[in-house]
Write a protein that holds these residues in place. Sequence first.
Motif, PDB file in Angstrom:
ATOM      1  N   LEU A 168       5.040 -11.201   8.058  1.00  0.00           N
ATOM      2  CA  LEU A 168       3.870 -11.132   7.188  1.00  0.00           C
ATOM      3  C   LEU A 168       4.283 -10.673   5.792  1.00  0.00           C
ATOM      4  O   LEU A 168       3.794 -11.201   4.776  1.00  0.00           O
ATOM      5  CB  LEU A 168       2.843 -10.182   7.794  1.00  0.00           C
ATOM      6  N   ARG A 169       5.181  -9.716   5.714  1.00  0.00           N
ATOM      7  CA  ARG A 169       5.688  -9.252   4.408  1.00  0.00           C
ATOM      8  C   ARG A 169       6.295 -10.411   3.630  1.00  0.00           C
ATOM      9  O   ARG A 169       6.079 -10.555   2.421  1.00  0.00           O
ATOM     10  CB  ARG A 169       6.732  -8.156   4.625  1.00  0.00           C
ATOM     11  N   SER A 170       7.071 -11.253   4.311  1.00  0.00           N
ATOM     12  CA  SER A 170       7.709 -12.373   3.617  1.00  0.00           C
ATOM     13  C   SER A 170       6.674 -13.344   3.064  1.00  0.00           C
ATOM     14  O   SER A 170       6.868 -13.927   1.985  1.00  0.00           O
ATOM     15  CB  SER A 170       8.683 -13.096   4.545  1.00  0.00           C
ATOM     16  N   LEU A 171       5.557 -13.530   3.761  1.00  0.00           N
ATOM     17  CA  LEU A 171       4.512 -14.438   3.275  1.00  0.00           C
ATOM     18  C   LEU A 171       3.837 -13.879   2.026  1.00  0.00           C
ATOM     19  O   LEU A 171       3.517 -14.635   1.093  1.00  0.00           O
ATOM     20  CB  LEU A 171       3.473 -14.684   4.370  1.00  0.00           C
ATOM     21  N   TYR A 172       3.609 -12.573   1.988  1.00  0.00           N
ATOM     22  CA  TYR A 172       3.053 -11.962   0.776  1.00  0.00           C
ATOM     23  C   TYR A 172       4.010 -12.165  -0.406  1.00  0.00           C
ATOM     24  O   TYR A 172       3.579 -12.449  -1.530  1.00  0.00           O
ATOM     25  CB  TYR A 172       2.833 -10.466   0.982  1.00  0.00           C
ATOM     26  N   PRO A 201      -8.795  -5.323  18.050  1.00  0.00           N
ATOM     27  CA  PRO A 201      -7.995  -6.424  17.501  1.00  0.00           C
ATOM     28  C   PRO A 201      -8.010  -6.502  15.981  1.00  0.00           C
ATOM     29  O   PRO A 201      -6.964  -6.602  15.348  1.00  0.00           O
ATOM     30  CB  PRO A 201      -8.614  -7.665  18.149  1.00  0.00           C
ATOM     31  N   ARG A 202      -9.202  -6.468  15.380  1.00  0.00           N
ATOM     32  CA  ARG A 202      -9.285  -6.562  13.921  1.00  0.00           C
ATOM     33  C   ARG A 202      -8.641  -5.361  13.256  1.00  0.00           C
ATOM     34  O   ARG A 202      -7.881  -5.499  12.293  1.00  0.00           O
ATOM     35  CB  ARG A 202     -10.747  -6.701  13.494  1.00  0.00           C
ATOM     36  N   TRP A 203      -8.918  -4.157  13.738  1.00  0.00           N
ATOM     37  CA  TRP A 203      -8.345  -2.966  13.127  1.00  0.00           C
ATOM     38  C   TRP A 203      -6.829  -2.932  13.297  1.00  0.00           C
ATOM     39  O   TRP A 203      -6.104  -2.513  12.386  1.00  0.00           O
ATOM     40  CB  TRP A 203      -8.976  -1.712  13.714  1.00  0.00           C
ATOM     41  N   ALA A 204      -6.337  -3.394  14.439  1.00  0.00           N
ATOM     42  CA  ALA A 204      -4.891  -3.432  14.653  1.00  0.00           C
ATOM     43  C   ALA A 204      -4.224  -4.374  13.659  1.00  0.00           C
ATOM     44  O   ALA A 204      -3.186  -4.048  13.067  1.00  0.00           O
ATOM     45  CB  ALA A 204      -4.580  -3.859  16.086  1.00  0.00           C
ATOM     46  N   TYR A 205      -4.839  -5.540  13.465  1.00  0.00           N
ATOM     47  CA  TYR A 205      -4.249  -6.492  12.524  1.00  0.00           C
ATOM     48  C   TYR A 205      -4.303  -5.953  11.099  1.00  0.00           C
ATOM     49  O   TYR A 205      -3.340  -6.098  10.334  1.00  0.00           O
ATOM     50  CB  TYR A 205      -4.952  -7.851  12.588  1.00  0.00           C
ATOM     51  N   LEU A 206      -5.416  -5.330  10.719  1.00  0.00           N
ATOM     52  CA  LEU A 206      -5.517  -4.757   9.378  1.00  0.00           C
ATOM     53  C   LEU A 206      -4.435  -3.702   9.154  1.00  0.00           C
ATOM     54  O   LEU A 206      -3.891  -3.581   8.059  1.00  0.00           O
ATOM     55  CB  LEU A 206      -6.898  -4.150   9.164  1.00  0.00           C
ATOM     56  N   GLY A 207      -4.112  -2.941  10.198  1.00  0.00           N
ATOM     57  CA  GLY A 207      -3.050  -1.954  10.082  1.00  0.00           C
ATOM     58  C   GLY A 207      -1.697  -2.606   9.848  1.00  0.00           C
ATOM     59  O   GLY A 207      -0.893  -2.131   9.036  1.00  0.00           O
ATOM     60  N   ILE A 208      -1.442  -3.723  10.541  1.00  0.00           N
ATOM     61  CA  ILE A 208      -0.190  -4.445  10.360  1.00  0.00           C
ATOM     62  C   ILE A 208      -0.114  -5.032   8.950  1.00  0.00           C
ATOM     63  O   ILE A 208       0.921  -4.939   8.270  1.00  0.00           O
ATOM     64  CB  ILE A 208      -0.065  -5.562  11.423  1.00  0.00           C
ATOM     65  N   ALA A 209      -1.212  -5.638   8.493  1.00  0.00           N
ATOM     66  CA  ALA A 209      -1.236  -6.234   7.161  1.00  0.00           C
ATOM     67  C   ALA A 209      -1.045  -5.172   6.079  1.00  0.00           C
ATOM     68  O   ALA A 209      -0.298  -5.377   5.109  1.00  0.00           O
ATOM     69  CB  ALA A 209      -2.553  -6.982   6.942  1.00  0.00           C
ATOM     70  N   GLY A 210      -1.710  -4.021   6.242  1.00  0.00           N
ATOM     71  CA  GLY A 210      -1.555  -2.947   5.273  1.00  0.00           C
ATOM     72  C   GLY A 210      -0.132  -2.429   5.224  1.00  0.00           C
ATOM     73  O   GLY A 210       0.399  -2.137   4.142  1.00  0.00           O
ATOM     74  N   THR A 211       0.509  -2.346   6.377  1.00  0.00           N
ATOM     75  CA  THR A 211       1.901  -1.898   6.421  1.00  0.00           C
ATOM     76  C   THR A 211       2.814  -2.917   5.754  1.00  0.00           C
ATOM     77  O   THR A 211       3.727  -2.550   5.004  1.00  0.00           O
ATOM     78  CB  THR A 211       2.344  -1.672   7.882  1.00  0.00           C
ATOM     79  N   ALA A 212       2.579  -4.208   6.008  1.00  0.00           N
ATOM     80  CA  ALA A 212       3.389  -5.259   5.393  1.00  0.00           C
ATOM     81  C   ALA A 212       3.286  -5.206   3.869  1.00  0.00           C
ATOM     82  O   ALA A 212       4.294  -5.324   3.162  1.00  0.00           O
ATOM     83  CB  ALA A 212       2.950  -6.622   5.910  1.00  0.00           C
ATOM     84  N   LEU A 213       2.090  -5.004   3.351  1.00  0.00           N
ATOM     85  CA  LEU A 213       1.908  -4.886   1.900  1.00  0.00           C
ATOM     86  C   LEU A 213       2.631  -3.670   1.348  1.00  0.00           C
ATOM     87  O   LEU A 213       3.277  -3.726   0.296  1.00  0.00           O
ATOM     88  CB  LEU A 213       0.424  -4.809   1.573  1.00  0.00           C
ATOM     89  N   ALA A 214       2.537  -2.557   2.061  1.00  0.00           N
ATOM     90  CA  ALA A 214       3.163  -1.321   1.588  1.00  0.00           C
ATOM     91  C   ALA A 214       4.681  -1.395   1.619  1.00  0.00           C
ATOM     92  O   ALA A 214       5.355  -0.644   0.907  1.00  0.00           O
ATOM     93  CB  ALA A 214       2.678  -0.145   2.430  1.00  0.00           C
ATOM     94  N   LEU A 215       5.232  -2.301   2.423  1.00  0.00           N
ATOM     95  CA  LEU A 215       6.687  -2.452   2.520  1.00  0.00           C
ATOM     96  C   LEU A 215       7.256  -3.363   1.430  1.00  0.00           C
ATOM     97  O   LEU A 215       8.474  -3.489   1.306  1.00  0.00           O
ATOM     98  CB  LEU A 215       7.064  -3.021   3.887  1.00  0.00           C
ATOM     99  N   LEU A 216       6.392  -3.986   0.643  1.00  0.00           N
ATOM    100  CA  LEU A 216       6.872  -4.856  -0.431  1.00  0.00           C
ATOM    101  C   LEU A 216       7.644  -4.050  -1.468  1.00  0.00           C
ATOM    102  O   LEU A 216       7.379  -2.860  -1.675  1.00  0.00           O
ATOM    103  CB  LEU A 216       5.699  -5.546  -1.120  1.00  0.00           C
TER     104      LEU A 216
END
Length: 283
Positions: free
Chosen positions: A29-33, A211-226
């Motif tokens: 997900l990080r790579s897609l951002y 499910p939605r909250w888990a995915y939002l957590g993953i997406a937020g982490t991916a953004l923060a790792l940029l």
Amino acid sequence: MDTDDLGLFGPGSVTWKVHEEPILIVAGLRSLYLQALHPRAMAGVAQNSNYRTDAWGRLVRTATYVATTIYGTTAEAEAAGRRLRTLHARMRATDPFTGERFRIDDPDLLRWVHVTEVESFVSTARRAGLALTDDEVDGYYTEQRRAAALVGLDPADVPGTAAEVADYYRRIRPELRMTREAAETALFLTAPPIPWKLSLPLKLGLHLGPPRWAYLGIAGTALALLPAWAQRLYGGLGLPTTALSADLSVRALRLALAAVPRRYREGPLLQAAKERAARAAAA
């Protein structure tokens, strides 16, 4: 086909060590951002892909391709690469700023996608707690030149060490920007449509919950790792505490994923590769 062929990498490679980590779902997900920040790369996806209507199908196809190149036999990896090159060779897109038509298999675009993927994989795994020496990180980049060759790149033109990747990012940053398509894609990646089986409770008037909250957590982490420069392009997300909080989040997520039984987190391609490796070791 040699049923004991260990593929392009094999069990002793840094590539296997990195890609056995289930935390790479965040890395993907990080790579897609990151990729969305390249106007031509983003235009190529937007003009040739149905990712908005088949987001999860595209994700599965991409994950299967990567797993095939990592864990498939040499013949399987090369066949997957030929199919992808054939597909890309037919595609064209229009530059959103100049109006110029360009090929999707332009080496500059292929190189951008490759570098953002492999850098995301190895940096995410390392920040999540996977023990990797600097030499192993360089070894990973060097090994991944074999994957770059599958999509049609000359391995000699692909960064093969961490220093070369950092230099590549420095050189390409003037070409990157936040476009309307990049912003729309980032929003889509952060809140994609929910698969039917998970969206059914909403249609029945029930609370979706985990499910939605888990995915939002993953997406937020991916953004923060940029990288900080990418976060700034996305609107100043590179706050002083972001790196530390991202590291804590991704480490906690890695521990949670490690608790999942292997039979659920190891796909059939990895399982088959381990079986071939066991036979080769026994022989």
